[in-house]
Design a protein around this motif. Sequence first.
Motif, mmCIF file in Angstrom:
data_model
loop_
_atom_site.group_PDB
_atom_site.id
_atom_site.type_symbol
_atom_site.label_atom_id
_atom_site.label_comp_id
_atom_site.label_asym_id
_atom_site.label_seq_id
_atom_site.Cartn_x
_atom_site.Cartn_y
_atom_site.Cartn_z
ATOM 1 N N TRP A 35 0.856 -1.184 0.000
ATOM 2 C CA TRP A 35 0.000 0.000 0.000
ATOM 3 C C TRP A 35 0.890 1.231 0.000
ATOM 4 N N TYR A 36 0.590 2.152 -0.909
ATOM 5 C CA TYR A 36 1.253 3.441 -0.985
ATOM 6 C C TYR A 36 0.190 4.525 -0.785
ATOM 7 N N ARG A 37 0.650 5.728 -0.548
ATOM 8 C CA ARG A 37 -0.256 6.870 -0.529
ATOM 9 C C ARG A 37 0.440 8.097 -1.085
ATOM 10 N N GLN A 38 -0.375 8.995 -1.622
ATOM 11 C CA GLN A 38 0.157 10.245 -2.154
ATOM 12 C C GLN A 38 -0.731 11.380 -1.684
ATOM 13 N N ALA A 39 -0.170 12.218 -0.844
ATOM 14 C CA ALA A 39 -0.884 13.388 -0.359
ATOM 15 C C ALA A 39 -0.718 14.537 -1.352
ATOM 16 N N VAL A 47 3.441 2.845 2.481
ATOM 17 C CA VAL A 47 2.787 2.839 3.780
ATOM 18 C C VAL A 47 3.003 1.501 4.492
ATOM 19 N N ALA A 48 2.798 0.419 3.760
ATOM 20 C CA ALA A 48 2.913 -0.913 4.367
ATOM 21 C C ALA A 48 3.063 -1.946 3.271
ATOM 22 N N ASP A 49 3.650 -3.085 3.632
ATOM 23 C CA ASP A 49 3.653 -4.205 2.706
ATOM 24 C C ASP A 49 3.553 -5.511 3.458
ATOM 25 N N ILE A 50 3.207 -6.559 2.727
ATOM 26 C CA ILE A 50 3.040 -7.876 3.329
ATOM 27 C C ILE A 50 3.497 -8.928 2.325
ATOM 28 N N THR A 51 4.372 -9.808 2.785
ATOM 29 C CA THR A 51 4.873 -10.870 1.926
ATOM 30 C C THR A 51 3.857 -12.001 1.824
ATOM 31 N N THR A 52 4.174 -12.959 0.982
ATOM 32 C CA THR A 52 3.261 -14.093 0.822
ATOM 33 C C THR A 52 3.176 -14.926 2.099
ATOM 34 N N ASP A 60 6.990 4.340 9.672
ATOM 35 C CA ASP A 60 6.948 4.825 11.055
ATOM 36 C C ASP A 60 5.688 5.645 11.328
ATOM 37 N N SER A 61 5.246 6.376 10.330
ATOM 38 C CA SER A 61 4.119 7.286 10.515
ATOM 39 C C SER A 61 2.794 6.564 10.755
ATOM 40 N N VAL A 62 2.709 5.282 10.409
ATOM 41 C CA VAL A 62 1.447 4.556 10.561
ATOM 42 C C VAL A 62 1.583 3.356 11.489
ATOM 43 N N ASN A 63 2.782 3.025 11.883
ATOM 44 C CA ASN A 63 3.023 1.843 12.715
ATOM 45 C C ASN A 63 2.222 1.947 14.015
ATOM 46 N N GLY A 64 1.484 0.875 14.293
ATOM 47 C CA GLY A 64 0.657 0.856 15.495
ATOM 48 C C GLY A 64 -0.764 1.324 15.258
ATOM 49 N N MET A 81 -7.217 0.931 8.851
ATOM 50 C CA MET A 81 -6.638 2.184 9.324
ATOM 51 C C MET A 81 -7.441 2.672 10.526
ATOM 52 N N ASN A 82 -6.790 2.746 11.657
ATOM 53 C CA ASN A 82 -7.409 3.217 12.895
ATOM 54 C C ASN A 82 -6.734 4.492 13.372
ATOM 55 N N SER A 83 -7.396 5.181 14.281
ATOM 56 C CA SER A 83 -6.853 6.412 14.861
ATOM 57 C C SER A 83 -6.351 7.356 13.773
ATOM 58 N N LEU A 84 -7.171 7.557 12.784
ATOM 59 C CA LEU A 84 -6.766 8.364 11.630
ATOM 60 C C LEU A 84 -6.521 9.811 12.020
ATOM 61 N N LYS A 85 -5.545 10.402 11.341
ATOM 62 C CA LYS A 85 -5.148 11.785 11.575
ATOM 63 C C LYS A 85 -5.317 12.588 10.284
ATOM 64 N N PRO A 86 -5.453 13.889 10.391
ATOM 65 C CA PRO A 86 -5.555 14.701 9.171
ATOM 66 C C PRO A 86 -4.385 14.481 8.205
ATOM 67 N N GLU A 87 -3.205 14.211 8.747
ATOM 68 C CA GLU A 87 -2.053 13.994 7.878
ATOM 69 C C GLU A 87 -2.086 12.662 7.140
ATOM 70 N N ASP A 88 -3.077 11.823 7.434
ATOM 71 C CA ASP A 88 -3.268 10.593 6.672
ATOM 72 C C ASP A 88 -4.060 10.843 5.390
ATOM 73 N N THR A 89 -4.562 12.053 5.227
ATOM 74 C CA THR A 89 -5.318 12.386 4.014
ATOM 75 C C THR A 89 -4.447 12.207 2.784
#
Length: 112
Positions: A35-39, A47-52, A60-64, A81-89
């Motif tokens: 998963w990527y994001r572009q503000a 943002v995150a990845d997952i292997t097979t 770091d900005s989304v960990n946890g 996505m939990n505890s979302l912040k404006p900077e996650d837009t």
Amino acid sequence: VQLVESGGGLVQPGGSLRLSCAASASILRMRTKTWYRQAPGKQRELVADITTSGTTYYADSVNGRFTISRDNTKNTVYLQMNSLKPEDTAVYYCNTRPLIPWGQGTLVTVSS
């Protein structure tokens, strides 16, 4: 080969959303999913990845707060996505590793 993201929307700070991404080709089933994001005005970022095998990585900005998961039987990857912040837009995109052509993304707006 096509990636289709869904699940974005408008949410208040502190809220939650679950994004989904379906891949059209079975050839993508056994690849690392990302998963990527572009503000606005910024570069696209991982943002995150997952292997097979289920090993995950988080920026770091989304960990946890964010959790990536996958369902190989459905060739689908999710981003809770939990505890979302404006900077996650941002527009959120899924992809694989190695990269394939990008989908249309799904817009997440965090605002009160």
